[in-house]
Enzyme design. Structure first.
Site, PDB file in Angstrom:
ATOM      1  N   SER A 188       0.841  -1.196   0.000  1.00 41.88           N
ATOM      2  CA  SER A 188       0.000   0.000   0.000  1.00 41.88           C
ATOM      3  C   SER A 188       0.874   1.242   0.000  1.00 41.88           C
ATOM      4  CB  SER A 188      -0.884   0.013   1.251  1.00 41.88           C
ATOM      5  OG  SER A 188      -1.444   1.302   1.434  1.00 41.88           O
ATOM      6  N   TYR A 192      -1.836   5.909  -4.801  1.00 40.76           N
ATOM      7  CA  TYR A 192      -2.995   6.791  -4.906  1.00 40.76           C
ATOM      8  C   TYR A 192      -2.545   8.031  -5.660  1.00 40.76           C
ATOM      9  CZ  TYR A 192      -5.754   4.121  -1.510  1.00 40.76           C
ATOM     10  OH  TYR A 192      -6.478   3.144  -0.880  1.00 40.76           O
ATOM     11  N   THR A 195      -4.703   2.817  -7.703  1.00 38.64           N
ATOM     12  CA  THR A 195      -6.068   2.648  -7.189  1.00 38.64           C
ATOM     13  C   THR A 195      -6.909   3.827  -7.662  1.00 38.64           C
ATOM     14  OG1 THR A 195      -5.294   1.390  -5.295  1.00 38.64           O
ATOM     15  CG2 THR A 195      -7.455   2.428  -5.087  1.00 38.64           C
ATOM     16  N   ARG A 211     -16.620   6.264   6.410  1.00 32.84           N
ATOM     17  CA  ARG A 211     -16.498   5.124   7.341  1.00 32.84           C
ATOM     18  C   ARG A 211     -17.101   5.529   8.692  1.00 32.84           C
ATOM     19  NH1 ARG A 211     -11.400   3.206   4.943  1.00 32.84           N
ATOM     20  NH2 ARG A 211     -11.806   3.464   2.719  1.00 32.84           N
ATOM     21  N   LYS A 242      -6.750  -0.564 -10.154  1.00 36.71           N
ATOM     22  CA  LYS A 242      -7.567  -1.240  -9.124  1.00 36.71           C
ATOM     23  C   LYS A 242      -8.789  -0.403  -8.789  1.00 36.71           C
ATOM     24  CE  LYS A 242      -7.331  -2.835  -4.308  1.00 36.71           C
ATOM     25  NZ  LYS A 242      -7.936  -1.778  -3.494  1.00 36.71           N
ATOM     26  N   HIS A 258     -13.288  -2.028  -3.250  1.00 35.25           N
ATOM     27  CA  HIS A 258     -12.473  -1.621  -2.097  1.00 35.25           C
ATOM     28  C   HIS A 258     -13.012  -2.256  -0.807  1.00 35.25           C
ATOM     29  CE1 HIS A 258      -9.272   1.591  -1.608  1.00 35.25           C
ATOM     30  NE2 HIS A 258      -9.479   1.276  -0.353  1.00 35.25           N
ATOM     31  N   ASP A 311     -11.211  -8.615  -6.280  1.00 34.86           N
ATOM     32  CA  ASP A 311     -11.161  -8.724  -4.815  1.00 34.86           C
ATOM     33  C   ASP A 311     -12.481  -8.242  -4.240  1.00 34.86           C
ATOM     34  OD1 ASP A 311     -11.223  -5.940  -4.370  1.00 34.86           O
ATOM     35  OD2 ASP A 311      -9.078  -5.803  -3.907  1.00 34.86           O
ATOM     36  N   ARG A 342     -13.195 -15.082   0.814  1.00 32.21           N
ATOM     37  CA  ARG A 342     -13.029 -15.571   2.183  1.00 32.21           C
ATOM     38  C   ARG A 342     -12.530 -17.006   2.257  1.00 32.21           C
ATOM     39  NH1 ARG A 342     -12.887 -11.121   2.472  1.00 32.21           N
ATOM     40  NH2 ARG A 342     -14.032  -9.617   3.738  1.00 32.21           N
ATOM     41  N   ARG A 370      -8.978  -8.645   3.923  1.00 28.55           N
ATOM     42  CA  ARG A 370      -9.119  -8.719   5.389  1.00 28.55           C
ATOM     43  C   ARG A 370      -8.694 -10.047   6.023  1.00 28.55           C
ATOM     44  NH1 ARG A 370     -13.816  -5.617   3.796  1.00 28.55           N
ATOM     45  NH2 ARG A 370     -13.917  -3.560   4.783  1.00 28.55           N
TER      46      ARG A 370
HETATM   47  C1  LIG Z   1      -7.660  -2.072   6.522  1.00 32.41           C
HETATM   48  C2  LIG Z   1      -7.693  -1.927   5.034  1.00 32.41           C
HETATM   49  C3  LIG Z   1      -6.834  -1.040   4.432  1.00 32.41           C
HETATM   50  C4  LIG Z   1      -6.848  -0.889   3.044  1.00 32.41           C
HETATM   51  N1  LIG Z   1      -5.946  -0.062   2.459  1.00 32.41           N
HETATM   52  C5  LIG Z   1      -5.906   0.035   1.116  1.00 32.41           C
HETATM   53  C6  LIG Z   1      -4.900   0.801   0.475  1.00 32.41           C
HETATM   54  O1  LIG Z   1      -4.065   1.403   1.123  1.00 32.41           O
HETATM   55  N2  LIG Z   1      -4.912   0.843  -0.886  1.00 32.41           N
HETATM   56  C7  LIG Z   1      -5.837   0.177  -1.637  1.00 32.41           C
HETATM   57  O2  LIG Z   1      -5.808   0.254  -2.874  1.00 32.41           O
HETATM   58  N3  LIG Z   1      -6.781  -0.576  -1.050  1.00 32.41           N
HETATM   59  C8  LIG Z   1      -6.833  -0.672   0.294  1.00 32.41           C
HETATM   60  N4  LIG Z   1      -7.766  -1.479   0.871  1.00 32.41           N
HETATM   61  C9  LIG Z   1      -8.689  -2.278   0.033  1.00 32.41           C
HETATM   62  C10 LIG Z   1      -8.078  -3.665  -0.271  1.00 32.41           C
HETATM   63  O3  LIG Z   1      -6.992  -3.558  -1.129  1.00 32.41           O
HETATM   64  C11 LIG Z   1      -9.118  -4.592  -0.925  1.00 32.41           C
HETATM   65  O4  LIG Z   1      -9.658  -3.984  -2.066  1.00 32.41           O
HETATM   66  C12 LIG Z   1     -10.256  -4.982   0.021  1.00 32.41           C
HETATM   67  O5  LIG Z   1      -9.758  -5.194   1.326  1.00 32.41           O
HETATM   68  C13 LIG Z   1     -10.949  -6.230  -0.460  1.00 32.41           C
HETATM   69  O6  LIG Z   1     -12.043  -6.540   0.339  1.00 32.41           O
HETATM   70  P1  LIG Z   1     -12.028  -7.722   1.454  1.00 32.41           P
HETATM   71  O7  LIG Z   1     -10.923  -7.374   2.395  1.00 32.41           O
HETATM   72  O8  LIG Z   1     -13.355  -7.598   2.126  1.00 32.41           O
HETATM   73  O9  LIG Z   1     -11.826  -8.990   0.745  1.00 32.41           O
HETATM   74  C14 LIG Z   1      -7.776  -1.623   2.267  1.00 32.41           C
HETATM   75  C15 LIG Z   1      -8.644  -2.512   2.895  1.00 32.41           C
HETATM   76  C16 LIG Z   1      -8.623  -2.673   4.259  1.00 32.41           C
HETATM   77  C17 LIG Z   1      -9.560  -3.652   4.898  1.00 32.41           C
HETATM   78  O1  LIG Z   2      -8.780   2.135   4.393  1.00 35.37           O
HETATM   79  C1  LIG Z   2      -8.714   2.060   3.170  1.00 35.37           C
HETATM   80  O2  LIG Z   2      -9.488   1.345   2.533  1.00 35.37           O
HETATM   81  C2  LIG Z   2      -7.737   2.810   2.456  1.00 35.37           C
HETATM   82  O3  LIG Z   2      -7.675   2.652   1.286  1.00 35.37           O
HETATM   83  C3  LIG Z   2      -6.840   3.753   3.131  1.00 35.37           C
HETATM   84  C4  LIG Z   2      -6.292   4.794   2.401  1.00 35.37           C
HETATM   85  C5  LIG Z   2      -5.467   5.694   3.019  1.00 35.37           C
HETATM   86  C6  LIG Z   2      -5.159   5.590   4.353  1.00 35.37           C
HETATM   87  C7  LIG Z   2      -5.679   4.553   5.070  1.00 35.37           C
HETATM   88  C8  LIG Z   2      -6.502   3.632   4.465  1.00 35.37           C
END
Ligand SMILES: Cc1cc2nc3c(=O)[nH]c(=O)nc-3n(C[C@H](O)[C@H](O)[C@H](O)COP(=O)(O)O)c2cc1C
Ligand SMILES: O=C(O)C(=O)c1ccccc1
Length: 353
Positions: free
Chosen positions: A98, A120, A146, A155, A222, A246, A277, A281, A301
């Site tokens: 990330s 990003y 992304t 959120r 993405k 996401h 994605d 699970r 997750r």
């Molecule tokens: C805690 C957390 C942080 C995430 N941070 C990012 C991120 O920094 N960049 C990004 O493209 N997606 C981020 N995502 C989205 C994930 O890449 C992914 O698309 C998503 O978790 C998929 O859903 P699932 O976890 O329910 O399977 C984040 C998701 C979670 C749960």
């Molecule tokens: O939480 C997220 O899904 C996410 O993409 C993100 C982006 C920047 C900072 C922290 C989380």
């Protein structure tokens, strides 16, 4: 694993990981949509020597999985991304770093994991280009832009809790600025405020084409859900797209990925790789994603649950479970390899074949 993780994390960290946006309708629908997919297993196919080996993003993988980019993993374990990446390296699975990782891309690459750098669109283009250079120098195999975060989704769990990152949870690749920025305040998420300052909501297809032009690395987009956007991604020179909402964290009410995937696969028509994605699970979900036309999946997750519950060995356990389930499901569906899995017929529960 989820229950074990919930028992070890702070309320803030748990809200951050588990939360979706708005009423979390899309987050719930992601799981339900995969559940509704029905597979038509083939029989009397020799599956004794089956393999899930394939290539993803130009990389050889033992199973069609990659680690989804997920921010701030030191919130869940002191080693953060380095622990997750070490488990990914042991499993032979690529790790997507990330842009908001809490460990540096160099430290993560040093685990030996194949890495992809997620980006990003930043207001600070200099910093954006600098990160591309760092990713290239660190040996990342691809860049993943992304495209579904002009701003962070609403959120509500984080807002209600007045989410603030602990001082140990910083964006290590962005100079580490902003960790623990003040006391929590009910109604505000410090993470959302921080990203508002950093992220540029003006991203357009012309900018995507510019990103394409400044690197020789493969480019992955993405956050694609509409088939027209999938075609535009190909036009902009994308080497792969990730069908993603996401994890239900951006537009609440967006379509589930298992629902959106087939039309995107049709629109792409083999011109680039399609990953998916959001809601994966277990191994059967991976098989369903393949049957719907994906080349592979990003796991989100569940890997964070493993990390929180047991560090690198916890993440390894999640990889092992998903891989075992996939191999068993392939056998039961009459699939000796990934190509045959991608030819399986599906139907949707309640619908026709
Ligand atoms: C805690 C957390 C942080 C995430 N941070 C990012 C991120 O920094 N960049 C990004 O493209 N997606 C981020 N995502 C989205 C994930 O890449 C992914 O698309 C998503 O978790 C998929 O859903 P699932 O976890 O329910 O399977 C984040 C998701 C979670 C749960
Ligand atoms: O939480 C997220 O899904 C996410 O993409 C993100 C982006 C920047 C900072 C922290 C989380």
């Amino acid at each position: 694993m989820r229950a074990a993780a919930g028992a070890t994390t702070t309320a803030d960290a748990w809200n951050f990981v588990e939360g979706g946006s708005g009423g979390e309708h899309t987050m719930r629908e992601n799981g339900l949509a995969f559940d509704r997919v029905r597979l038509l297993p083939r029989v009397a196919v020799d599956v004794a020597g089956r393999t899930a080996r394939t290539r993803l993003l130009g990389l050889p993988v033992p199973v069609p999985l990659a680690v989804a980019p997920m921010a701030y993993q030191t919130w869940l374990h002191p080693d953060g991304e380095v622990a997750t990446a070490a488990a990914a390296a042991a499993a032979g699975v690529p790790f997507v770093v990330s842009m908001m990782a809490s460990r540096t891309v160099e430290d993560i690459a040093a685990t030996g994991a194949a890495t992809v750098m997620q980006l990003y669109w930043l207001r600070d283009r200099g910093l954006f280009r600098e990160l591309i250079g760092r990713a290239e120098a660190a040996g990342c195999a691809a860049l993943m832009l992304t495209v579904d975060v002009p701003l962070l989704g609403r959120r509500l769990r984080d807002m209600r809790g007045g989410l603030v990152r602990p001082a140990t949870v910083v964006a290590a690749n962005l100079g580490g600025a902003g960790g623990g920025a003040g006391a929590g305040r009910a109604g505000r998420s410090e993470v959302a405020l921080h990203t508002k300052v950093l992220f540029d909501p003006s991203l357009s297809w012309a900018d995507v084409a510019w990103v394409r032009s400044v690197t020789r690395l493969p480019l992955v987009l993405k956050g694609i859900l509409d088939p027209d956007d999938a075609a535009l991604a190909v036009d902009a020179g994308a080497d792969a797209v990730v069908v993603s909402n996401h994890g239900g964290r951006q537009l609440d009410g967006a379509v589930a990925t298992a629902t959106a995937l087939p039309a995107v696969v049709d629109a792409i028509a083999g011109r680039c790789e399609v990953l998916v994605d959001s809601g994966i699970r277990g191994g059967v979900d991976v098989l369903k994603a393949l049957a719907l036309g994906a080349a592979g999946v990003l796991v989100g997750r569940p890997l964070l649950w493993g990390l929180a519950a047991g560090g690198a060995p916890g993440v390894t356990r999640v990889f092992d479970l998903i891989s075992e389930e996939l191999h068993e499901a392939m056998a039961l569906a009459g699939c000796p390899d990934v190509d045959s899995a991608r030819r399986l017929r599906t139907s949707v529960a309640g619908g026709g074949c």
